[in-house]
Motif scaffolding. Structure first.
Motif, short mmCIF file in Angstrom:
data_model
loop_
_atom_site.label_atom_id
_atom_site.label_comp_id
_atom_site.label_asym_id
_atom_site.label_seq_id
_atom_site.Cartn_x
_atom_site.Cartn_y
_atom_site.Cartn_z
N LEU A 1 -122.63 -57.46 -10.96
CA LEU A 1 -122.15 -56.45 -11.91
C LEU A 1 -121.15 -55.57 -11.16
N TYR A 2 -120.06 -55.24 -11.84
CA TYR A 2 -118.97 -54.47 -11.23
C TYR A 2 -118.91 -53.06 -11.82
N ALA A 3 -118.71 -52.08 -10.94
CA ALA A 3 -118.49 -50.72 -11.40
C ALA A 3 -117.13 -50.66 -12.08
N ILE A 4 -117.08 -50.02 -13.23
CA ILE A 4 -115.82 -49.82 -13.96
C ILE A 4 -115.48 -48.34 -13.88
N TRP A 5 -114.27 -48.07 -13.50
CA TRP A 5 -113.79 -46.70 -13.27
C TRP A 5 -112.66 -46.34 -14.22
N LYS A 6 -112.59 -45.07 -14.56
CA LYS A 6 -111.49 -44.56 -15.38
C LYS A 6 -110.72 -43.55 -14.53
N LYS A 7 -109.39 -43.75 -14.48
CA LYS A 7 -108.55 -42.84 -13.69
C LYS A 7 -108.50 -41.48 -14.36
N LEU A 8 -108.72 -40.45 -13.56
CA LEU A 8 -108.65 -39.09 -14.07
C LEU A 8 -107.20 -38.64 -14.13
N LEU A 9 -106.86 -37.93 -15.16
CA LEU A 9 -105.50 -37.39 -15.29
C LEU A 9 -105.39 -36.14 -14.44
N PRO A 10 -104.25 -35.95 -13.80
CA PRO A 10 -104.09 -34.73 -13.00
C PRO A 10 -104.05 -33.50 -13.89
N VAL A 11 -104.54 -32.41 -13.35
CA VAL A 11 -104.55 -31.13 -14.07
C VAL A 11 -103.64 -30.17 -13.31
N TYR A 12 -102.76 -29.50 -14.06
CA TYR A 12 -101.81 -28.58 -13.45
C TYR A 12 -102.01 -27.18 -14.02
N VAL A 13 -101.65 -26.20 -13.22
CA VAL A 13 -101.65 -24.80 -13.64
C VAL A 13 -100.21 -24.34 -13.59
N GLU A 14 -99.77 -23.71 -14.69
CA GLU A 14 -98.42 -23.14 -14.73
C GLU A 14 -98.52 -21.63 -14.80
N PHE A 15 -97.66 -20.95 -14.05
CA PHE A 15 -97.65 -19.50 -14.10
C PHE A 15 -96.22 -19.01 -13.83
N PRO A 16 -95.93 -17.83 -14.40
CA PRO A 16 -94.59 -17.29 -14.20
C PRO A 16 -94.38 -16.87 -12.75
N TYR A 17 -93.19 -17.21 -12.24
CA TYR A 17 -92.87 -16.84 -10.86
C TYR A 17 -91.36 -16.70 -10.72
N GLU A 18 -90.92 -15.55 -10.31
CA GLU A 18 -89.50 -15.25 -10.07
C GLU A 18 -88.62 -15.69 -11.23
N GLY A 19 -89.00 -15.29 -12.44
CA GLY A 19 -88.19 -15.54 -13.62
C GLY A 19 -88.31 -16.94 -14.20
N GLY A 20 -89.15 -17.75 -13.67
CA GLY A 20 -89.34 -19.10 -14.19
C GLY A 20 -90.83 -19.46 -14.20
N LEU A 21 -91.10 -20.72 -14.38
CA LEU A 21 -92.48 -21.18 -14.35
C LEU A 21 -92.70 -22.04 -13.11
N THR A 22 -93.82 -21.83 -12.49
CA THR A 22 -94.22 -22.65 -11.35
C THR A 22 -95.40 -23.50 -11.79
N ARG A 23 -95.34 -24.76 -11.45
CA ARG A 23 -96.40 -25.71 -11.84
C ARG A 23 -97.03 -26.29 -10.58
N LEU A 24 -98.33 -26.05 -10.44
CA LEU A 24 -99.06 -26.54 -9.25
C LEU A 24 -100.24 -27.40 -9.69
N PRO A 25 -100.54 -28.43 -8.91
CA PRO A 25 -101.72 -29.25 -9.25
C PRO A 25 -103.00 -28.44 -8.96
N LEU A 26 -103.97 -28.61 -9.82
CA LEU A 26 -105.26 -27.97 -9.65
C LEU A 26 -106.17 -28.93 -8.91
N SER A 27 -106.64 -28.53 -7.75
CA SER A 27 -107.53 -29.41 -6.95
C SER A 27 -108.92 -29.43 -7.55
N ALA A 28 -109.57 -30.63 -7.42
CA ALA A 28 -110.94 -30.76 -7.93
C ALA A 28 -111.90 -30.12 -6.96
#
Length: 108
Positions: A81-108
């Motif tokens: 029997l084989y383990a079946i895995w589902k890839k997790l989608l990356p999660v990002y956080v966006e916040f205003p920074y110096e007049g624009g938006l900054t997008r950073l990955p959220l670590s698990a």
């Protein structure tokens, strides 16, 4: 008194890319021919993935089994029997920074 070791049928739980950590490998259960084993509740871990189920085919196109479900052996042939895995989608956080938006990955 148990059955002789050579009379029991092995069922191997393949982590299919997963990591067992400190758990000894291979994960093998044994049962009588035409008997059953309960599917393993241990599937290890795989970074960036979530365990979904156990399956009779590595690519997930076979018969699916949830953890602790009965898996019946057909005859005396070893099974895997084989383990079946589902890839997790990356999660990002966006916040205003110096007049624009900054997008950073959220670590698990």
């Amino acid at each position: 008194m148990g059955a002789p070791e050579n009379f029991l049928v092995p069922v191997t739980f393949d982590l299919n890319g997963g990591d067992a950590g400190a758990h000894p490998l291979p994960i093998v259960e044994k049962c009588y021919p035409n008997g059953y084993v309960e599917t393993s509740s241990f599937a290890g871990t795989r970074e960036g993935y979530r365990f979904i189920e156990w399956n009779t085919k590595r690519d997930g196109t076979g018969v699916s089994y949830s953890t602790s479900q009965k898996f019946y052996i057909q005859g005396e042939e070893p099974a895997t029997l084989y383990a079946i895995w589902k890839k997790l989608l990356p999660v990002y956080v966006e916040f205003p920074y110096e007049g624009g938006l900054t997008r950073l990955p959220l670590s698990a």
